[in-house]
Design an enzyme around this catalytic site. Structure first.
Site, short mmCIF file in Angstrom:
data_model
loop_
_atom_site.label_atom_id
_atom_site.label_comp_id
_atom_site.label_asym_id
_atom_site.label_seq_id
_atom_site.Cartn_x
_atom_site.Cartn_y
_atom_site.Cartn_z
N CYS A 35 38.41 37.06 43.54
CA CYS A 35 38.26 36.85 42.09
C CYS A 35 39.50 37.27 41.30
O CYS A 35 39.65 36.89 40.14
CB CYS A 35 37.04 37.62 41.58
SG CYS A 35 35.51 37.10 42.38
N HIS A 90 37.96 37.97 33.83
CA HIS A 90 37.25 37.31 34.92
C HIS A 90 35.76 37.30 34.56
O HIS A 90 35.21 38.30 34.10
CB HIS A 90 37.49 38.08 36.22
CG HIS A 90 36.57 37.67 37.33
ND1 HIS A 90 36.41 36.35 37.69
CD2 HIS A 90 35.74 38.40 38.12
CE1 HIS A 90 35.52 36.29 38.67
NE2 HIS A 90 35.10 37.51 38.95
N ASN A 128 29.98 32.97 38.04
CA ASN A 128 31.24 33.54 38.55
C ASN A 128 31.91 32.52 39.47
O ASN A 128 31.41 32.23 40.55
CB ASN A 128 30.91 34.83 39.31
CG ASN A 128 32.15 35.53 39.85
OD1 ASN A 128 33.24 34.95 39.90
ND2 ASN A 128 31.99 36.76 40.28
N1 ACO Z 1 16.26 38.20 41.20
C1 ACO Z 1 15.28 39.11 41.09
N2 ACO Z 1 15.41 40.38 41.56
C2 ACO Z 1 16.58 40.71 42.13
C3 ACO Z 1 17.64 39.80 42.27
C4 ACO Z 1 17.44 38.50 41.78
N3 ACO Z 1 18.39 37.55 41.85
N4 ACO Z 1 18.67 40.43 42.88
C5 ACO Z 1 18.29 41.68 43.11
N5 ACO Z 1 17.01 41.86 42.67
C6 ACO Z 1 16.18 43.06 42.69
C7 ACO Z 1 16.62 44.03 43.77
O1 ACO Z 1 16.08 43.68 45.01
C8 ACO Z 1 16.07 45.32 43.22
O2 ACO Z 1 14.68 45.37 43.52
P1 ACO Z 1 13.96 46.77 43.87
O3 ACO Z 1 14.13 47.63 42.65
O4 ACO Z 1 12.56 46.36 44.14
O5 ACO Z 1 14.70 47.30 45.05
C9 ACO Z 1 16.21 45.17 41.71
O6 ACO Z 1 16.34 43.77 41.47
C10 ACO Z 1 17.43 45.90 41.15
O7 ACO Z 1 18.54 45.56 41.96
P2 ACO Z 1 19.95 46.16 41.70
O8 ACO Z 1 20.89 45.68 42.74
O9 ACO Z 1 19.80 47.64 41.52
O10 ACO Z 1 20.30 45.50 40.29
P3 ACO Z 1 21.51 45.73 39.35
O11 ACO Z 1 21.06 46.13 38.02
O12 ACO Z 1 22.60 46.57 39.99
O13 ACO Z 1 22.09 44.26 39.20
C11 ACO Z 1 23.90 42.92 40.01
C12 ACO Z 1 22.58 43.58 40.34
C13 ACO Z 1 23.63 41.87 38.93
C14 ACO Z 1 24.46 42.25 41.25
C15 ACO Z 1 24.87 43.99 39.47
O14 ACO Z 1 24.93 45.08 40.35
C16 ACO Z 1 26.25 43.44 39.26
O15 ACO Z 1 26.48 42.60 38.43
N6 ACO Z 1 27.22 43.95 39.98
C17 ACO Z 1 28.58 43.44 39.86
C18 ACO Z 1 28.76 42.52 40.99
C19 ACO Z 1 29.52 41.27 40.67
O16 ACO Z 1 29.67 40.85 39.55
N7 ACO Z 1 29.97 40.67 41.73
C20 ACO Z 1 30.65 39.43 41.68
C21 ACO Z 1 31.80 39.43 42.63
S1 ACO Z 1 32.93 40.67 42.26
C22 ACO Z 1 33.50 40.31 40.82
O17 ACO Z 1 33.59 39.18 40.49
C23 ACO Z 1 33.87 41.42 39.96
#
Ligand code: ACO
Length: 324
Positions: free
Chosen positions: A113, A247, A277
């Site tokens: 990214c 980004h 993304n």
């Molecule tokens: N739909 C429904 N529920 C979901 C989904 C989904 N798509 N994905 C995860 N969950 C659930 C999980 O299983 C978890 O359930 P549980 O509480 O029963 O265990 C719950 O939602 C919370 O999951 P978390 O991973 O704790 O959620 P979080 O608030 O951290 O959000 C996310 C996840 C959106 C991925 C966040 O961590 C994030 O945006 N991180 C940055 C990652 C990113 O942007 N990566 C892209 C590549 S790198 C870059 O470009 C910078």
């Protein structure tokens, strides 16, 4: 000392649009969760015949037209991509061949990214230190091809597309173009965002694996620090920024940046809702969108910053366009 101007921008999005409600039914996700945690409403996905190279070519054609320069005037091509058509040759040589660009160097950069920032830095440095005068810098990704479509924690986050900048060397010593830039990597964090395959590991392309919470934490911290450093190097203050084009990973990351850096949210270009993304393509795609919507204008001070797998990250400050 020469300046490197950004004189043309172009982008391409696949025609197929998939809203959150149209994602595969077995994903066990929903529109509300995705919108609340990421800001994403939809993504564009490649279909039959659309490749990283064809999207790169389409974005490049638009950027060349926008810069009003002839294909044969391009001296250097860099494509930032993690999802090339083939393991080799580079996607950049496919662009070179299709657009009938001469035999200057054409190569790919892989910094996920952060790839577009890397390509911008490498391309502008090469222009400054060679007799080349024009470069075509592209970010193009078919990220949907490396997603595990049974993993709801990653597959809902990404989309496909391409964007391109034309860089031109100017010897007028004006304060236009790339004013400062930096880029970094820290391989100690390679396991928090990676693919579980590759040519030398298991001859598989591999699928994206991610520790979202860890990535989120690093993203806010590193995107802020590299931007502050780039502003300092350009001898500018945060208030001097007309727009930040970050980004496009997650609206919550963008909001956290706005708060941490005290940049009003209306000065931050946000296309993650409609593009999701798109990895190395996200910055030029968002930039082109902001030009089309008449937000960014000739002469604006624009900050760019990105982070991705590696971890790799970096920022650039530019004065967009060229003096009238
Ligand atoms: N739909 C429904 N529920 C979901 C989904 C989904 N798509 N994905 C995860 N969950 C659930 C999980 O299983 C978890 O359930 P549980 O509480 O029963 O265990 C719950 O939602 C919370 O999951 P978390 O991973 O704790 O959620 P979080 O608030 O951290 O959000 C996310 C996840 C959106 C991925 C966040 O961590 C994030 O945006 N991180 C940055 C990652 C990113 O942007 N990566 C892209 C590549 S790198 C870059 O470009 C910078």
């Amino acid at each position: 000392m020469s300046n490197i101007l950004i004189t043309g921008v172009g982008s391409y999005l696949p025609k197929k649009v998939i809203s959150n409600n149209e994602l595969p039914v077995n994903l066990d996700t929903n529109d509300e969760w995705i919108k609340k945690r990421t800001g994403i409403r939809q993504r564009h996905l490649v279909t039959e015949g659309e490749l990283t190279s064809t999207m790169a070519i389409a974005a490049a054609k638009k950027a060349l037209q926008n810069a009003n320069i002839d294909n044969k005037d391009i001296d250097l091509i860099i494509v930032a991509t993690t999802t090339p058509d083939k393991t080799f040759p580079a996607t950049a040589v496919m662009v070179q061949s299709e657009l009938n660009i001469g035999i200057g160097p054409a190569f790919d950069i892989q910094a996920v990214c952060a790839g577009f920032i890397y390509a911008l830095n490498v391309g502008s440095s090469l222009l400054k230190t060679s007799n080349f005068s024009k470069a075509l810098i592209i970010g193009s990704e078919s990220f949907s091809k490396i997603l595990d479509w049974s993993d709801r924690s990653t597959s809902v986050l990404f989309g496909d597309g391409a964007g391109a900048f034309i860089l031109e060397k100017s010897n007028e010593n004006s304060e236009w173009g790339i004013l400062s830039s930096n880029f970094y990597s820290n391989g100690n964090f390679s396991d928090i965002l990676h693919t579980d395959g590759g040519p030398s590991l298991n001859s598989q392309v591999g699928k994206v694996r991610m520790n979202g919470k860890e990535v989120f934490k690093h993203a806010v911290e590193k995107l802020s620090s590299c931007l502050i450093e780039a502003m300092y190097s350009a001898n500018l203050k945060i208030q001097d920024i007309d727009f930040l084009v970050p980004h496009q990973a997650n609206l919550r990351i963008i909001e956290a940046l706005s708060k941490k850096l005290d940049i009003p949210i209306n000065k931050i270009i946000n296309t993650v809702d409609v593009h999701a993304n798109t990895s190395a393509a996200s910055i030029p795609l968002a930039f082109d969108n902001a030009l089309e919507n008449r937000k960014i204008k000739n002469g604006d001070i624009i900050a760019l910053n990105a982070i991705g797998g590696g971890l790799s990250w970096g920022a650039s400050i530019i004065k967009y366009g060229k003096p009238d």
